[in-house]
Design a protein around this motif. Sequence first.
Motif, mmCIF file in Angstrom:
data_model
loop_
_atom_site.group_PDB
_atom_site.id
_atom_site.type_symbol
_atom_site.label_atom_id
_atom_site.label_comp_id
_atom_site.label_asym_id
_atom_site.label_seq_id
_atom_site.Cartn_x
_atom_site.Cartn_y
_atom_site.Cartn_z
ATOM 1 N N ASP A 257 47.599 33.163 37.501
ATOM 2 C CA ASP A 257 46.570 32.640 38.399
ATOM 3 C C ASP A 257 47.081 32.714 39.828
ATOM 4 O OD1 ASP A 257 48.023 30.265 39.175
ATOM 5 O OD2 ASP A 257 47.192 29.145 37.511
ATOM 6 N N GLY A 258 46.144 32.593 40.770
ATOM 7 C CA GLY A 258 46.523 32.624 42.177
ATOM 8 C C GLY A 258 45.892 33.777 42.932
ATOM 9 N N GLY A 259 44.817 33.488 43.652
ATOM 10 C CA GLY A 259 44.231 34.460 44.556
ATOM 11 C C GLY A 259 43.245 35.433 43.940
ATOM 12 N N VAL A 260 42.976 35.337 42.644
ATOM 13 C CA VAL A 260 42.037 36.265 42.007
ATOM 14 C C VAL A 260 40.625 35.924 42.483
ATOM 15 C CG1 VAL A 260 41.094 37.110 39.832
ATOM 16 C CG2 VAL A 260 43.516 36.503 39.993
ATOM 17 N N ARG A 261 39.971 36.913 43.086
ATOM 18 C CA ARG A 261 38.638 36.689 43.646
ATOM 19 C C ARG A 261 37.625 37.720 43.167
ATOM 20 N NH1 ARG A 261 40.866 32.735 44.156
ATOM 21 N NH2 ARG A 261 41.188 31.407 45.985
ATOM 22 N N GLY A 262 37.886 38.326 42.042
ATOM 23 C CA GLY A 262 36.923 39.258 41.490
ATOM 24 C C GLY A 262 37.538 40.113 40.408
ATOM 25 N N GLY A 263 36.701 40.966 39.836
ATOM 26 C CA GLY A 263 37.139 41.775 38.719
ATOM 27 C C GLY A 263 38.158 42.830 39.066
ATOM 28 N N THR A 264 38.113 43.357 40.295
ATOM 29 C CA THR A 264 39.117 44.341 40.695
ATOM 30 C C THR A 264 40.490 43.691 40.805
ATOM 31 O OG1 THR A 264 37.425 45.619 41.860
ATOM 32 C CG2 THR A 264 39.716 46.098 42.396
ATOM 33 N N ASP A 265 40.537 42.462 41.311
ATOM 34 C CA ASP A 265 41.797 41.718 41.338
ATOM 35 C C ASP A 265 42.301 41.487 39.915
ATOM 36 O OD1 ASP A 265 41.488 41.560 44.082
ATOM 37 O OD2 ASP A 265 40.843 39.461 44.074
ATOM 38 N N ALA A 266 41.393 41.103 39.024
ATOM 39 C CA ALA A 266 41.781 40.901 37.627
ATOM 40 C C ALA A 266 42.337 42.190 37.032
ATOM 41 C CB ALA A 266 40.585 40.410 36.818
ATOM 42 N N PHE A 267 41.702 43.314 37.316
ATOM 43 C CA PHE A 267 42.164 44.611 36.825
ATOM 44 C C PHE A 267 43.597 44.859 37.283
ATOM 45 C CE2 PHE A 267 42.834 49.157 37.179
ATOM 46 C CZ PHE A 267 42.262 49.674 36.029
ATOM 47 N N ALA A 268 43.887 44.588 38.552
ATOM 48 C CA ALA A 268 45.235 44.815 39.080
ATOM 49 C C ALA A 268 46.261 43.985 38.332
ATOM 50 C CB ALA A 268 45.265 44.482 40.568
ATOM 51 N N ALA A 269 45.960 42.711 38.101
ATOM 52 C CA ALA A 269 46.906 41.845 37.399
ATOM 53 C C ALA A 269 47.092 42.291 35.951
ATOM 54 C CB ALA A 269 46.424 40.396 37.454
ATOM 55 N N LEU A 270 46.021 42.679 35.295
ATOM 56 C CA LEU A 270 46.123 43.152 33.914
ATOM 57 C C LEU A 270 46.953 44.428 33.843
ATOM 58 C CD1 LEU A 270 42.414 42.545 32.880
ATOM 59 C CD2 LEU A 270 44.381 41.194 32.141
ATOM 60 N N ALA A 271 46.760 45.324 34.816
ATOM 61 C CA ALA A 271 47.530 46.565 34.833
ATOM 62 C C ALA A 271 49.018 46.304 35.020
ATOM 63 C CB ALA A 271 47.007 47.474 35.942
ATOM 64 N N LEU A 272 49.348 45.257 35.758
ATOM 65 C CA LEU A 272 50.745 44.925 36.031
ATOM 66 C C LEU A 272 51.363 44.031 34.959
ATOM 67 C CD1 LEU A 272 50.438 44.469 39.883
ATOM 68 C CD2 LEU A 272 51.653 46.304 38.694
ATOM 69 N N GLY A 273 50.635 43.804 33.866
ATOM 70 C CA GLY A 273 51.257 43.157 32.723
ATOM 71 C C GLY A 273 50.686 41.833 32.291
ATOM 72 N N ALA A 274 49.722 41.275 33.031
ATOM 73 C CA ALA A 274 49.119 40.011 32.602
ATOM 74 C C ALA A 274 48.200 40.251 31.409
ATOM 75 C CB ALA A 274 48.336 39.384 33.741
ATOM 76 N N ARG A 275 48.175 39.319 30.476
ATOM 77 C CA ARG A 275 47.239 39.396 29.354
ATOM 78 C C ARG A 275 45.870 38.841 29.756
ATOM 79 N NH1 ARG A 275 47.973 38.825 23.742
ATOM 80 N NH2 ARG A 275 49.995 39.856 24.087
ATOM 81 N N ALA A 276 45.878 37.888 30.671
ATOM 82 C CA ALA A 276 44.635 37.277 31.146
ATOM 83 C C ALA A 276 44.891 36.722 32.532
ATOM 84 C CB ALA A 276 44.174 36.173 30.199
ATOM 85 N N VAL A 277 43.810 36.465 33.267
ATOM 86 C CA VAL A 277 43.901 35.821 34.576
ATOM 87 C C VAL A 277 43.037 34.576 34.562
ATOM 88 C CG1 VAL A 277 44.317 38.011 35.758
ATOM 89 C CG2 VAL A 277 41.983 37.135 35.600
ATOM 90 N N LEU A 278 43.422 33.595 35.365
ATOM 91 C CA LEU A 278 42.706 32.325 35.424
ATOM 92 C C LEU A 278 42.214 32.087 36.842
ATOM 93 C CD1 LEU A 278 45.181 30.135 33.330
ATOM 94 C CD2 LEU A 278 43.190 31.412 32.508
ATOM 95 N N LEU A 279 40.962 31.648 36.958
ATOM 96 C CA LEU A 279 40.353 31.323 38.242
ATOM 97 C C LEU A 279 40.392 29.821 38.463
ATOM 98 C CD1 LEU A 279 37.105 33.512 38.119
ATOM 99 C CD2 LEU A 279 39.341 34.139 39.039
ATOM 100 N N GLY A 280 40.767 29.406 39.669
ATOM 101 C CA GLY A 280 40.773 27.998 40.024
ATOM 102 C C GLY A 280 39.643 27.661 40.978
ATOM 103 N N ARG A 281 39.859 27.879 42.265
ATOM 104 C CA ARG A 281 38.854 27.529 43.266
ATOM 105 C C ARG A 281 37.491 28.163 42.989
ATOM 106 N NH1 ARG A 281 43.816 28.294 46.134
ATOM 107 N NH2 ARG A 281 44.466 26.446 47.344
ATOM 108 N N PRO A 282 37.408 29.462 42.620
ATOM 109 C CA PRO A 282 36.074 30.041 42.411
ATOM 110 C C PRO A 282 35.249 29.334 41.345
ATOM 111 C CG PRO A 282 37.683 31.793 42.677
ATOM 112 C CD PRO A 282 38.458 30.499 42.568
ATOM 113 N N VAL A 283 35.887 28.784 40.325
ATOM 114 C CA VAL A 283 35.141 28.046 39.300
ATOM 115 C C VAL A 283 34.537 26.787 39.899
ATOM 116 C CG1 VAL A 283 35.384 26.736 37.152
ATOM 117 C CG2 VAL A 283 36.405 29.012 37.357
ATOM 118 N N LEU A 284 35.278 26.110 40.768
ATOM 119 C CA LEU A 284 34.727 24.927 41.438
ATOM 120 C C LEU A 284 33.599 25.314 42.380
ATOM 121 C CD1 LEU A 284 38.029 22.958 42.149
ATOM 122 C CD2 LEU A 284 36.353 22.561 40.335
ATOM 123 N N TRP A 285 33.701 26.468 43.033
ATOM 124 C CA TRP A 285 32.576 26.944 43.845
ATOM 125 C C TRP A 285 31.332 27.109 42.971
ATOM 126 C CZ3 TRP A 285 35.556 31.811 45.994
ATOM 127 C CH2 TRP A 285 36.610 31.391 46.819
#
Length: 369
Positions: free
Chosen positions: A293-321
């Motif tokens: 988690d940290g700074g993910v603000r869309g699907g392209t960001d999620a794609f980058a994290a998944l490509a670099l080895g994450a199994r999943a990403v978690l959204l914090g602030r955007p969910v509260l928005w």
Amino acid sequence: MTLPQTVAPATLHDYEQVARGRLDGAVWDFIEGGAESERTVAANRRAYGRVSLRPRVLVDVSVCDTGTELLGARLRTPVGIAPTAYHQLVHPDGEVGTARGAAAAGALFVVSIYASRTVEDIAAAAGGPLWMQLYWLRRREALAALISRAAAAGCRAIVLTVDAPRLGRRHRDARNGFALGPGIRAANLDPALTAAAHVPGAGRSALATHAVEAVDPSVTWADLAWLRERSDLPLVLKGILTGEDAALAVAHGADALIVSNHGGRQLDGAPASLDALAEVVAAVGGACPVLLDGGVRGGTDAFAALALGARAVLLGRPVLWGLAAGGAAGVAGVLDLATEELAHTMALTGRPDLASVDASAVVLRTEAR
């Protein structure tokens, strides 16, 4: 689920604008603020700007499958919900609304120890996997009781946040003298345990005062055995940023790790989560799943994290928005939009499923000094 017709968000930042217009200034600062000069908050976002995608062509992408499995649970999306406190600050339904939105999106929801609705009510509203996040309280009997309640309610993992032996210096909250109002409380804890969080004071955060009283800063790796003795649930450690700690986590039997700098709210100057990801993944060596988690603000960001080895990403602030903008429908909208963007990025990079989203799909450039 659908948002009110007046809201037609095209990006997660559209939800941000709606939420900002609806929330009290001090609540907004509590959600958006980070530690000290907020360098790490900014670094989380900058990191994604240094990622270039490497598209492959003439691949059948007529169907792009975003489904994944995590600790035995099947999910429609690898985009889930990070633990954040006091959702009733932004919407009356609180975490019950968040759970309904997560269920509609087929996403994981990690419930905060400081949830403003009971874990039983949240679980009753959930249609998908819940994990329970904990801080290590000085009152271990309260911690043990909550672990038992979480398991009885159907939570599928315990998430221990390990980067907060004391609360970060959040200057926005101190300037606002931020404290919880009488209608907001940590619904899963004894009110006496969190009483200090409701006492305002000029130039200080009541939540920081509460953390000093409630959270045990003496905890070490050896104490994880105490948790293991009280629960058979998988144990996830949140707040890992170095290879050394990742290796120790594996050695102590962690079932998953979350690479996280607490959204930039703890140690200002800590690395961006995305920058720490490769080091942690390498140290784990496939022994357990790594999330981010940290700074993910869309699907392209999620794609980058998944490509670099994450199994999943978690959204914090955007969910509260999303919750502030439209309750459960807003939460589902945020998750669905991020997942749709992820599928779109997968199609345009020639990656029809998550197994094909690997390190060859991205280039992470070094930030100029």
